[in-house]
Design a protein around this motif. Sequence first.
Motif, mmCIF file in Angstrom:
data_model
loop_
_atom_site.group_PDB
_atom_site.id
_atom_site.type_symbol
_atom_site.label_atom_id
_atom_site.label_comp_id
_atom_site.label_asym_id
_atom_site.label_seq_id
_atom_site.Cartn_x
_atom_site.Cartn_y
_atom_site.Cartn_z
ATOM 1 N N TRP A 65 -1.548 26.948 9.472
ATOM 2 C CA TRP A 65 -1.534 27.222 10.852
ATOM 3 C C TRP A 65 -1.054 28.954 10.766
ATOM 4 O O TRP A 65 -0.919 29.208 12.056
ATOM 5 C CB TRP A 65 0.163 26.117 10.210
ATOM 6 C CG TRP A 65 1.270 26.804 9.911
ATOM 7 C CD1 TRP A 65 1.329 26.699 8.651
ATOM 8 C CD2 TRP A 65 2.098 28.239 9.840
ATOM 9 N NE1 TRP A 65 2.035 27.391 7.929
ATOM 10 C CE2 TRP A 65 2.773 28.321 8.808
ATOM 11 C CE3 TRP A 65 2.185 29.187 10.791
ATOM 12 C CZ2 TRP A 65 3.552 29.600 8.598
ATOM 13 C CZ3 TRP A 65 3.514 30.530 10.364
ATOM 14 C CH2 TRP A 65 3.994 30.142 9.256
ATOM 15 N N GLY A 66 -1.071 29.845 9.910
ATOM 16 C CA GLY A 66 -1.341 31.183 10.788
ATOM 17 C C GLY A 66 -2.536 31.413 11.754
ATOM 18 O O GLY A 66 -2.096 32.254 12.383
ATOM 19 N N ARG A 67 -3.461 30.937 11.153
ATOM 20 C CA ARG A 67 -4.740 30.970 11.930
ATOM 21 C C ARG A 67 -5.052 30.085 13.559
ATOM 22 O O ARG A 67 -5.332 31.028 14.270
ATOM 23 C CB ARG A 67 -6.009 30.691 11.182
ATOM 24 C CG ARG A 67 -6.433 31.609 10.133
ATOM 25 C CD ARG A 67 -7.177 30.983 8.841
ATOM 26 N NE ARG A 67 -7.314 32.028 8.275
ATOM 27 C CZ ARG A 67 -8.690 31.604 7.127
ATOM 28 N NH1 ARG A 67 -9.463 30.518 6.978
ATOM 29 N NH2 ARG A 67 -8.968 32.518 6.117
ATOM 30 N N LEU B 183 -1.763 30.013 15.234
ATOM 31 C CA LEU B 183 -0.729 31.456 15.409
ATOM 32 C C LEU B 183 -1.424 31.933 15.985
ATOM 33 O O LEU B 183 -2.106 32.604 17.742
ATOM 34 C CB LEU B 183 0.477 31.193 14.728
ATOM 35 C CG LEU B 183 1.947 30.832 15.561
ATOM 36 C CD1 LEU B 183 1.498 29.049 15.364
ATOM 37 C CD2 LEU B 183 2.444 31.712 14.661
ATOM 38 N N ALA B 184 -2.289 32.845 14.927
ATOM 39 C CA ALA B 184 -2.944 33.798 15.848
ATOM 40 C C ALA B 184 -3.682 34.328 17.225
ATOM 41 O O ALA B 184 -4.414 34.609 17.368
ATOM 42 C CB ALA B 184 -3.789 34.634 14.409
ATOM 43 N N SER B 185 -4.278 32.271 16.763
ATOM 44 C CA SER B 185 -5.581 32.347 17.997
ATOM 45 C C SER B 185 -4.584 31.829 18.941
ATOM 46 O O SER B 185 -4.975 32.470 20.022
ATOM 47 C CB SER B 185 -6.206 30.940 17.961
ATOM 48 O OG SER B 185 -6.634 31.161 16.548
ATOM 49 N N ILE B 186 -3.649 31.447 19.404
ATOM 50 C CA ILE B 186 -2.660 31.549 20.504
ATOM 51 C C ILE B 186 -2.045 32.852 20.695
ATOM 52 O O ILE B 186 -1.976 32.522 22.711
ATOM 53 C CB ILE B 186 -1.608 30.245 19.596
ATOM 54 C CG1 ILE B 186 -1.356 28.905 19.330
ATOM 55 C CG2 ILE B 186 -0.178 30.706 21.245
ATOM 56 C CD1 ILE B 186 -0.009 28.896 18.780
ATOM 57 N N GLY B 187 -2.378 33.852 20.328
ATOM 58 C CA GLY B 187 -1.772 34.864 20.265
ATOM 59 C C GLY B 187 -2.530 35.943 21.303
ATOM 60 O O GLY B 187 -2.445 36.989 21.968
ATOM 61 N N ASN C 69 -3.603 41.375 19.571
ATOM 62 C CA ASN C 69 -2.320 39.881 19.604
ATOM 63 C C ASN C 69 -1.263 39.553 19.634
ATOM 64 O O ASN C 69 -0.299 40.792 19.529
ATOM 65 C CB ASN C 69 -2.453 38.821 18.403
ATOM 66 C CG ASN C 69 -2.559 38.071 18.324
ATOM 67 O OD1 ASN C 69 -2.275 37.103 18.621
ATOM 68 N ND2 ASN C 69 -3.477 37.465 17.352
ATOM 69 N N ARG C 70 -0.826 38.624 20.313
ATOM 70 C CA ARG C 70 0.642 38.107 20.901
ATOM 71 C C ARG C 70 1.279 38.596 20.163
ATOM 72 O O ARG C 70 2.458 37.857 19.797
ATOM 73 C CB ARG C 70 0.992 37.369 22.116
ATOM 74 C CG ARG C 70 0.250 38.026 23.800
ATOM 75 C CD ARG C 70 0.270 37.098 24.353
ATOM 76 N NE ARG C 70 0.890 36.927 25.289
ATOM 77 C CZ ARG C 70 1.239 35.765 25.761
ATOM 78 N NH1 ARG C 70 0.398 34.795 26.246
ATOM 79 N NH2 ARG C 70 2.442 34.986 26.128
ATOM 80 N N CYS C 71 1.442 37.679 19.019
ATOM 81 C CA CYS C 71 1.999 36.943 17.707
ATOM 82 C C CYS C 71 1.780 37.807 17.081
ATOM 83 O O CYS C 71 0.415 38.363 15.770
ATOM 84 C CB CYS C 71 1.105 35.340 17.216
ATOM 85 S SG CYS C 71 1.489 34.775 18.465
ATOM 86 N N TYR D 240 5.000 35.779 10.541
ATOM 87 C CA TYR D 240 5.204 34.307 10.623
ATOM 88 C C TYR D 240 6.045 34.693 9.857
ATOM 89 O O TYR D 240 6.498 33.120 9.350
ATOM 90 C CB TYR D 240 3.778 33.975 10.802
ATOM 91 C CG TYR D 240 3.207 34.258 12.105
ATOM 92 C CD1 TYR D 240 3.167 34.637 12.676
ATOM 93 C CD2 TYR D 240 1.611 33.623 11.625
ATOM 94 C CE1 TYR D 240 2.295 34.892 14.153
ATOM 95 C CE2 TYR D 240 0.542 33.893 12.426
ATOM 96 C CZ TYR D 240 0.856 34.652 13.705
ATOM 97 O OH TYR D 240 -0.056 34.964 14.764
ATOM 98 N N ILE E 245 -0.569 35.453 5.592
ATOM 99 C CA ILE E 245 0.418 35.561 6.447
ATOM 100 C C ILE E 245 1.157 34.025 6.473
ATOM 101 O O ILE E 245 0.561 33.032 5.774
ATOM 102 C CB ILE E 245 -0.617 35.384 7.885
ATOM 103 C CG1 ILE E 245 -1.185 34.407 7.979
ATOM 104 C CG2 ILE E 245 -0.573 36.667 8.236
ATOM 105 C CD1 ILE E 245 -2.183 34.702 9.662
ATOM 106 N N THR F 284 -3.081 40.195 13.578
ATOM 107 C CA THR F 284 -1.793 40.253 13.713
ATOM 108 C C THR F 284 -0.949 41.308 13.340
ATOM 109 O O THR F 284 0.700 41.569 13.677
ATOM 110 C CB THR F 284 -1.223 38.924 13.368
ATOM 111 O OG1 THR F 284 -1.483 38.871 11.613
ATOM 112 C CG2 THR F 284 -1.992 37.578 13.761
#
Lengths: 383, 383
Positions: free
Chosen positions: A302-304, A306-310, B45-47, B77, B112, B218
Motif C-alpha cells: 500500500w505504500g506504493r 500512497l506514493a502514486s496518489i501523492g 510527491n505530496r505524500c 507513512y 516504507i 516520497t
Amino acid sequence: MSITNPQGFRAAGVAAGLKSTGAKDIALVVNDGPQFDSASVFTANRCKANPVLWSQEAVKDGIVKAVFLNSGGANCYTGADGFQTTHAVAETVGAALGIGAIDVVVCSTGLIGLTNDRAQLLAGAQAAYDALAADGGAEAAQAIMTTDSVSKQVVVEGAGWSIGGMAKGAGMLAPQLATMLVVLTTDAVVPAADLDTALRAATRISFDRLDSDGCMSTNDTVTLLASGASGITPSPADFTAALTQACTDLAMQLLADAEGADHEIAITVLNAATEDDAVEVGRSVARSNLFKAAVFGKDPNWGRVLASIGTTSAQFDPADLDVAMNGVWVCKQSTPHADPATVDLDPREVSVTIDLKAGPERATVWTNDLTHAYVHENSAYSS
Amino acid sequence: MSITNPQGFRAAGVAAGLKSTGAKDIALVVNDGPQFDSASVFTANRCKANPVLWSQEAVKDGIVKAVFLNSGGANCYTGADGFQTTHAVAETVGAALGIGAIDVVVCSTGLIGLTNDRAQLLAGAQAAYDALAADGGAEAAQAIMTTDSVSKQVVVEGAGWSIGGMAKGAGMLAPQLATMLVVLTTDAVVPAADLDTALRAATRISFDRLDSDGCMSTNDTVTLLASGASGITPSPADFTAALTQACTDLAMQLLADAEGADHEIAITVLNAATEDDAVEVGRSVARSNLFKAAVFGKDPNWGRVLASIGTTSAQFDPADLDVAMNGVWVCKQSTPHADPATVDLDPREVSVTIDLKAGPERATVWTNDLTHAYVHENSAYSS
C-alpha cells in the motif's frame, strides 16, 4: 452471434493471407437498414493511423453502412501511400455493396510502420463480401484478433430490440480507449445524434477507464451502427444503460485477456471532491510500475499506492488517506492499519479501494499487473 | 573522498543494525564552517516521508550544519510517532555536535510503511558522531546504499575550491527527482540564496530529467552545504557550471545502476517550440512500457516512439516527425526510412533522437529499458 444478433446486419470473417498463420484476418460488417444512423469515437492519440484519418471523415454525416476491419497490419505511419490503400479498400467495399465509399468505416490492427499489401487487402474485401451472412458475427470477431487469446463478443437484449458487439485488444490498453477495435450493432431506432450521446456516455466509464499499460494506441475505433430494423424506439435512458452494459462487458473481456497479465485490478476511488479527481488518482495507481509489479509478486504494498496518489493534483490530506486491498484496510490515516499478511492476492481479481475523504464522488479504473510475461511479449513481438 | 574533498567537512558511515546484513546503514556529514550556507530541494510527491517534513522546516533559514542519513527504513507513512523519531534523531545529532536540532537535515531510505526502531537510530547517530573523520566521505557513501550495487560519488575541482557529492538510488527514479538522497559539499564561499539558485539550475537539467520508471518517490532530498573554508568566491556562472557537472555525473551513475536495467537510454528532442515541449515529449517516450520493453528486446521499434509523442500536447505536425535510434534515421516524415535492422541495440547505451521541426529548443531525458529483472526485483522486494 454478437453483432449479427440484432436484425438488419450481416457479417463475415475470412482469411486473406495477411496473417502468416493463415488465420482469418478480414472482417466485414454490413448494415442492411432500413436506417443507417451511426456514432463513433476514435483514439485521442495525435499520431493516428491512416484508417482512423479516413474513418473520421467517413462518419461525419452520421451515416455508416459498412465497417471493414483487418488484422495483420495497422497501416499506421505509412504516409500518403498507406492512406490511398485505406481509400482503395473503402472503394472496393462500396462498389461491391452498391454504396458510396464514404459510408464505409475502415479499421486496421497489427504491426505499425509497415506497408500493407494493397492487392491482398482488396482481394480480401471482395472475399469478405462474398461470405456475408446473417449469422456471420462470430467469424468476424475471430478475424480481428491479433495477440488476443479469445474472441470478444457481447449481446444485450432490450424490449424487442438488442445490442450486439465485438472487440479486439490485448495490449496497449490505455487512457482514451485502448488498442482496440470495437463494432457495436443495434436494431433499435435511434437517430445519429442520440447514438453519439449514448456512445460517449458509455465509453467514458468503460473503455476510457481501462488502463492496462498506459500506452495509448494509434488505431482505436469504436463504431456503433443502428439499423432500426426492430421498429422500436427505446427511451434514451434504457438505450444508454444497455449500451453501457455492452461496453463494460467487452472492456472486462479485454482486461481479462491483456497480454501476460496474472491479475485484473479494479482501483476504486471513494469520496473524491470531483469525478475527475477520482479518475486521476485511480489512473496514477494504474500506471505505477512499482505497484503493478508488487501485485504480480502478491505483495499488498500500500505504500506504493500512497506514493502514486501523492503525484496527483487531486484534493486530499496526505496525512489522512485510507487504502484497502481485497477488502482489508491495510492503511488508515496514511499509517499502517490491518496486517498486510491477511490480504490474499492469489485470486486473479484484485480490488484496491482508496478513500480520499474529500467529497462525494467516485470512480473505478481497471488495470493489470506487470509481469515477466508482459515484458516477454512486448520485447519479442513488434507492434 | 567525495563529500570530504572540499575543506571544512567531516563524515562517517557506520553499521547500527538497521540492515539485517550488518552492512553500514547510518551516515553523518558535518559542516565545520566557517560558514553554514545551504540549499535543498525535495521530492514533489505530496505524500512525503517524515524526514522530508522535518527537513523542509530545518532548511528554511538557509543554515544547515549537519546531515544525518539512514538506510534500512524510510520512515514514511508512519504517522506522528515516525515524525517524533526523526525529531529525536536531529536532537541527538545536535546535542553531540553542540548545535541546534533545527540545523540538522535528516534523510531516510528503505522500506516504507514500517516503523523504525528509534533506540537503534539514536545509538547509531551517536556512533556516527564518534566516527566522524576528515576522510570519511567514502564510508558515508556506502552507508546510504539500499539496492544500489555500487556507491556513487563525485568530485569537481574549481580554481582553489571544489564540489564533492554522494548519492544513493537505484529504482523509483522519477520525474521531480528520483528515489534518491544526495549530499553535495563545497568549500567555496557562496551565500545561501546563490546556492539555491545554482542548485535549482543544476537539478532541473540533471536529476529532474532522470525518469527510470516514472515512479516518484516520497523521500527524495538533495542538500548542498557550503563551508566557505577555501576563502574563495567563484563567479555564479563558474559555480553553477561545476555544480551542474557534479549533479549530471551523479545522475548518470544512478541511471547506470538502475534496478534490473540492461540499457541506459538518452532521449533527445530537437527543434521543439519550447523547452517544456521537448521535456514533455522526451518524458512520454521514457514512460512508454511498450517502447522500453522493445529496447530490452533489442527491437528498434520507432512506431512506439511516435505513438508516445502523439499522447503529448507539444507542438508538432503528426505527419512530419523524424526519429533516429543510435544515429540511424529509421523514420522520416512519420514514415519508414532507413532499415531498422541496421540499428545495433547490443550496447548498453542507446540514443533516441526526435526531430519535432517546430522551433529552436531541445532537451534530453534519460531512462532505462523494461526488463524481466526489473519486474523480478520490484515484485520480490518491498520498498
